[in-house]
Write a protein that holds these residues in place. Structure first.
Motif: not given
Length: 145
Positions: A32-43
């Motif tokens: 779930a962390v990986v998925e979140y980072v994939a879409t929100h990293l730069d935010k």
């Protein structure tokens, strides 16, 4: 003048949600962390830097987003580092740390290879035992500015 941030807004911000996901109370959600980072990293990074901070803390998790590298300095590609711990009567009983690195552009594409690493260390339960260590690592390619 003191800056006040609405608690409802803050609790739904990318950095606040991320800090909750990576704290010591959420140990079974690496994917779930990986998925979140994939879409929100730069935010997440932009939000922390938007506070004019490099490190923020919600009382449970520290979130560090180093500044963008200057010429000749890459910070080892480190984008985000988190730390969350629990303490018992004899010291730290559990430590969960995430490190997210930009490994550069994926060959033949404009996507960046991102390494997400989780280190979990649990203190020994009895004298003479070794700490229990667990590591999760995933590399993925994502679009970045």
């Amino acid at each position: 003048m003191t800056q006040t941030l609405d608690a409802g807004t803050a609790s739904h911000s990318p950095s606040a949600e991320f800090m909750t996901m990576v704290d010591v109370d959420h140990q079974n959600d690496f994917e779930a962390v990986v998925e979140y980072v994939a879409t929100h990293l730069d935010k997440i990074i932009s939000e922390v830097h938007g506070f004019d901070k490099l490190l923020i803390d919600n009382g449970k998790t520290q979130l560090n987003c180093p500044p963008a590298p200057e010429s000749g300095d890459t910070h080892g590609g480190l984008l985000i580092r988190t730390l969350s711990e629990t303490e018992g009567p004899f010291g730290i009983t559990l430590k969960r740390e995430f490190k997210i690195h930009d490994l550069g552009k994926e060959e033949g594409t404009n996507k960046h290879k991102i390494e997400i690493r989780e280190d979990l260390v649990k203190a020994p339960e009895a004298e003479g035992q070794s700490p229990v260590m667990k590591e999760n690592v995933k590399v993925l390619a994502i679009d970045r500015p």
